[in-house]
Design a protein around this motif. Structure first.
Motif, PDB file in Angstrom:
ATOM      1  N   ASN A  46       0.841  -1.212   0.000  1.00  0.00           N
ATOM      2  CA  ASN A  46       0.000   0.000   0.000  1.00  0.00           C
ATOM      3  C   ASN A  46       0.871   1.256   0.000  1.00  0.00           C
ATOM      4  O   ASN A  46       0.665   2.184  -0.789  1.00  0.00           O
ATOM      5  N   ILE A  47       1.868   1.278   0.900  1.00  0.00           N
ATOM      6  CA  ILE A  47       2.764   2.433   1.012  1.00  0.00           C
ATOM      7  C   ILE A  47       3.562   2.627  -0.277  1.00  0.00           C
ATOM      8  O   ILE A  47       3.666   3.741  -0.809  1.00  0.00           O
ATOM      9  N   GLU A  48       4.122   1.536  -0.791  1.00  0.00           N
ATOM     10  CA  GLU A  48       4.976   1.626  -1.984  1.00  0.00           C
ATOM     11  C   GLU A  48       4.195   2.159  -3.187  1.00  0.00           C
ATOM     12  O   GLU A  48       4.675   3.016  -3.917  1.00  0.00           O
ATOM     13  N   MET A  49       2.987   1.632  -3.362  1.00  0.00           N
ATOM     14  CA  MET A  49       2.198   2.079  -4.514  1.00  0.00           C
ATOM     15  C   MET A  49       1.698   3.514  -4.345  1.00  0.00           C
ATOM     16  O   MET A  49       1.624   4.274  -5.315  1.00  0.00           O
ATOM     17  N   THR A  50       1.391   3.888  -3.119  1.00  0.00           N
ATOM     18  CA  THR A  50       0.947   5.274  -2.855  1.00  0.00           C
ATOM     19  C   THR A  50       2.098   6.244  -3.107  1.00  0.00           C
ATOM     20  O   THR A  50       1.915   7.315  -3.698  1.00  0.00           O
ATOM     21  N   LYS A  51       3.298   5.840  -2.672  1.00  0.00           N
ATOM     22  CA  LYS A  51       4.491   6.655  -2.900  1.00  0.00           C
ATOM     23  C   LYS A  51       4.751   6.828  -4.404  1.00  0.00           C
ATOM     24  O   LYS A  51       4.975   7.944  -4.885  1.00  0.00           O
ATOM     25  N   GLU A  52       4.701   5.718  -5.140  1.00  0.00           N
ATOM     26  CA  GLU A  52       4.958   5.767  -6.579  1.00  0.00           C
ATOM     27  C   GLU A  52       3.926   6.648  -7.298  1.00  0.00           C
ATOM     28  O   GLU A  52       4.266   7.422  -8.188  1.00  0.00           O
ATOM     29  N   ARG A  53       2.665   6.514  -6.891  1.00  0.00           N
ATOM     30  CA  ARG A  53       1.603   7.309  -7.540  1.00  0.00           C
ATOM     31  C   ARG A  53       1.762   8.798  -7.216  1.00  0.00           C
ATOM     32  O   ARG A  53       1.539   9.655  -8.079  1.00  0.00           O
ATOM     33  N   THR A  54       2.166   9.098  -5.998  1.00  0.00           N
ATOM     34  CA  THR A  54       2.362  10.499  -5.609  1.00  0.00           C
ATOM     35  C   THR A  54       3.477  11.134  -6.439  1.00  0.00           C
ATOM     36  O   THR A  54       3.335  12.255  -6.941  1.00  0.00           O
ATOM     37  N   ILE A  55       4.584  10.423  -6.582  1.00  0.00           N
ATOM     38  CA  ILE A  55       5.709  10.924  -7.381  1.00  0.00           C
ATOM     39  C   ILE A  55       5.294  11.079  -8.850  1.00  0.00           C
ATOM     40  O   ILE A  55       5.654  12.056  -9.522  1.00  0.00           O
ATOM     41  N   GLU A  56       4.497  10.123  -9.333  1.00  0.00           N
ATOM     42  CA  GLU A  56       4.013  10.181 -10.721  1.00  0.00           C
ATOM     43  C   GLU A  56       3.159  11.439 -10.952  1.00  0.00           C
ATOM     44  O   GLU A  56       3.322  12.146 -11.958  1.00  0.00           O
TER      45      GLU A  56
END
Length: 203
Positions: free
Chosen positions: A183-193
């Motif tokens: 959850n954290i990893e995907m949220t982080k990646e989406r935020t950076i995107e």
């Protein structure tokens, strides 16, 4: 005899005077009529010239008004200039104070990234066109579905499989931690995107 002669002379003289008077009056009347005609022609010409000048003036004023309106619209039209941003770098700088993900602070880390995600998402939605907003909204919904699947998959990898109802078997704390980590990893990646998308918008 002399009386008859005098009478003839008198009649002739009177007739001559009458004829002369007739032609004089006629000539005067003709001359007067000619003068009046000339005056009428001059007056008519002046009125025509005045009308032409008024029409030309009116057209000139209309053209000037149109030019002024066009100029005003050009000047008053808002010039949208988007300031170049470096949102991604600022984001990473802010998030550098957030601790690394582990069993203890997983919720804190997720909350920090989730707040940043919502922030940049709202920024984008405030600047995109209607069609772009719809596209981003649909992308976000699709991403949320993918994230749920990835979280479930991560938990399943830490379990002993699924039962007949599709429920995970033997899923202890390891499953929960794996799910939160995904959850954290995907949220982080989406935020950076989204941050990069925002910077792209402001190039």
């Amino acid at each position: 005899m002399n009386d008859n002669k005098n009478t003839i002379i008198l009649v002739t003289t009177i007739s001559a005077i009458a004829v002369l008077a007739f032609f004089s009056v006629g000539g005067f009347l003709l001359y007067n009529s000619h003068i009046k005609n000339k005056e009428m022609e001059v007056k008519l010409r002046l009125e025509q010239e005045k009308t032409k000048q008024e029409i030309a003036k009116s057209q000139s004023q209309q053209q000037s008004a149109q030019v002024a309106t066009a100029s005003q619209e050009t000047t008053t039209a808002p010039v949208v200039r988007k300031r170049r941003t470096n949102y991604e770098a600022e984001l990473m700088n802010r998030m550098s104070s957030v601790p690394e993900n582990n069993m203890v602070n997983a919720n804190e880390v997720f909350e920090a990234w989730d707040q940043e995600l919502n922030k940049v998402y709202k920024l984008l939605m405030s600047e995109l066109s209607d069609s772009q907003k719809t596209r981003l909204r649909n992308e976000e919904r699709a991403w949320l579905k993918r994230k749920d699947k990835e979280m479930d998959k991560a938990a399943e990898e830490m379990s002993a499989g699924r039962d007949e109802n599709g429920e995970l078997i033997g899923c202890g704390t390891g499953c929960g931690h794996a799910s939160r980590a995904a959850n954290i990893e995907m949220t982080k990646e989406r935020t950076i995107e989204l941050a990069r998308m925002y910077d792209e918008l402001h190039k």
